[in-house]
Design an enzyme around this catalytic site. Structure first.
Site, mmCIF file in Angstrom:
data_model
loop_
_atom_site.group_PDB
_atom_site.id
_atom_site.type_symbol
_atom_site.label_atom_id
_atom_site.label_comp_id
_atom_site.label_asym_id
_atom_site.label_seq_id
_atom_site.Cartn_x
_atom_site.Cartn_y
_atom_site.Cartn_z
ATOM 1 N N SER A 142 0.840 -1.201 0.000
ATOM 2 C CA SER A 142 0.000 0.000 0.000
ATOM 3 C C SER A 142 0.883 1.262 0.000
ATOM 4 C CB SER A 142 -0.949 -0.051 1.193
ATOM 5 O OG SER A 142 -2.001 0.868 1.026
ATOM 6 N N ASP A 219 -10.078 -5.566 -3.316
ATOM 7 C CA ASP A 219 -9.455 -4.548 -2.473
ATOM 8 C C ASP A 219 -10.263 -3.260 -2.616
ATOM 9 O OD1 ASP A 219 -7.822 -2.472 -1.514
ATOM 10 O OD2 ASP A 219 -5.983 -3.515 -2.102
ATOM 11 N N HIS A 252 -7.309 -6.097 0.935
ATOM 12 C CA HIS A 252 -6.127 -5.264 1.201
ATOM 13 C C HIS A 252 -5.351 -5.751 2.433
ATOM 14 C CE1 HIS A 252 -4.065 -1.527 0.165
ATOM 15 N NE2 HIS A 252 -4.034 -1.143 1.428
#
Lengths: 273, 273
Positions: A142, A219, A252
């Site tokens: 991320s 995600d 995620h």
């Protein structure tokens, strides 16, 4: 350097460290796993928003595969801590836990929020001098995937391999990135481009090895914040070797990372040669 | 039953659940990993002092191996929550987070602290009726290792295999166990023996399969609280098949568990046949 905790793991050691940083002028923490025997290379892992030095090392299930390949990992914290700058603790996506791996230029932050230099200079020095490991690569998740792509593309000789999970590939174009870059760098959008992996590819920065990216298709941040496809399209255009693996149903979380981390570690091991 | 969170992991799913319990008369939480495809059996994992339903599923790195063998895991919380009984929240080793897998008989606690029946009856029913998995086995760590040994030895037909990490094998003889057994069961030390794996072996309780135990030799609790050797000695005396693996340099943490969990999962898979 202070060793805070040490746990034998897969014949190697999972450890937690603290040291006074010359870049951030704060006490910084990081975690490591060092395998038993000869260490072939060190992977720097950069974590995402709200994370610390602990998330990857406790949740990613990486030690088994790292031990198997003889690789070390080092996981820095995601920002300086213990300060009280204006606005630093007001939101999860700016300030503490959200350093974005840039060298800030804005008032107050520029004296401490130097995570780009912390990783590329100070942490690299620690790996080489304290841990005596000469070969280094970089990965992350991320915000940390963004950090890995930017840092790897800007230093292709220093980092032998780059990979990322669910990276923010184009921070100049998404809310998380715009907030952070404006807060740390002000309105100088030319400088923003040096911290945007898509802009770096556009400007001709390349890495000799295949950049491996895994992205979950369930995600929630993919469309609004990550835009992984932008990176793949540009890599294609500029002939940057890359592999984007789209994973049906994955989100995620660290459960996603743990599922595919072995493939990333194998990729880094191959690049170390 | 409420599904709180669900994350795709190794093609299966890591999930977090909540349900009103008939045994504890509180809302109870548990976590699960269910592999894709046919499920060969379900391992109940009992956690240690201070843990919740989250520790094992986030830290033990078990999903890869569970998926490979087609096994499910279910991890209950370590006590009822949301109550306010006298002394319940005063210490880490009694009350909340420290149910010790007994059915309490003491004032106040007897109405809620029924973790033995919660696991052997209510959780077993959930596995069979909700998850439709008929074969069940049991494992755990520390206080949960105690729970696994006691519950497995008392119900050798219901649980196809037993294993443990760093179990409290002889709670009647150590401070953690004595405090908990006195608090939950009062002074009736005859009843204590039904929750002590060494006493159960002495009384003739046996399990047909090899009981697998891993114990770290750098575990600070080994001598004062765990006394793993007592169990191995008694198992030897009464011809209970067992394997005690002593692990040089390993401590009491989840880093130790993650190192050897694959061996336990393989053992359970073998026992499911």
């Amino acid at each position: 350097m202070k060793l805070l905790k040490s746990h034998k793991t897969f014949e190697g050691r999972t450890e937690f460290w603290s040291h006074p940083s010359r870049e951030t002028k704060t006490e910084m923490k990081f975690s490591t796993f060092t395998p038993a025997g000869t260490i072939k290379g060190c992977l720097i892992w950069l974590s995402g928003l709200t994370c610390t030095d602990e998330n990857f090392i406790t949740k990613a299930s990486a030690q088994r595969s790292l031990a198997m390949h003889g690789l070390m990992v080092i996981c820095p914290d995601t920002s300086p801590r213990g300060l009280n700058l204006p606005g630093e603790h007001d939101a999860y996506d700016f300030g503490s836990g959200a350093g974005f791996y840039v060298d800030a230029t804005s008032e107050g932050y520029r004296d401490h929020y130097r995570m780009y230099s912390y990783v590329t200079s100070e942490l690299v020095q620690i790996i080489k001098e304290h841990f005596k490991v000469p070969k280094i690569s970089i990965s992350g998740h991320s915000m940390g995937g963004h950090g890995a792509l930017v840092i790897g593309l800007r230093n292709p000789k220093l980092f032998k391999a780059i990979s990322a999970f669910s990276p923010i590939v184009n921070p100049s174009a998404v809310p998380w990135g715009q907030k952070a870059l404006k807060g740390y760098l002000g309105d100088d959008t030319q400088n923003w481009k040096t911290y945007d992996s898509c802009e770096l590819l556009r400007a001709g920065q390349k890495h000799p090895k295949t950049i491996l990216v895994h992205q979950g298709l369930s995600d929630e941040f993919l469309e609004p914040q990550l835009k992984t496809g932008h990176f793949a399209d540009l890599a294609q255009q500029v002939s940057q070797p890359h592999q984007l693996v789209l994973c049906e149903g994955y989100d995620h979380s660290y459960y996603f990372i743990s599922t595919f981390i072995d493939e990333h570690i194998a990729h880094h091991a191959t690049c170390f040669g």
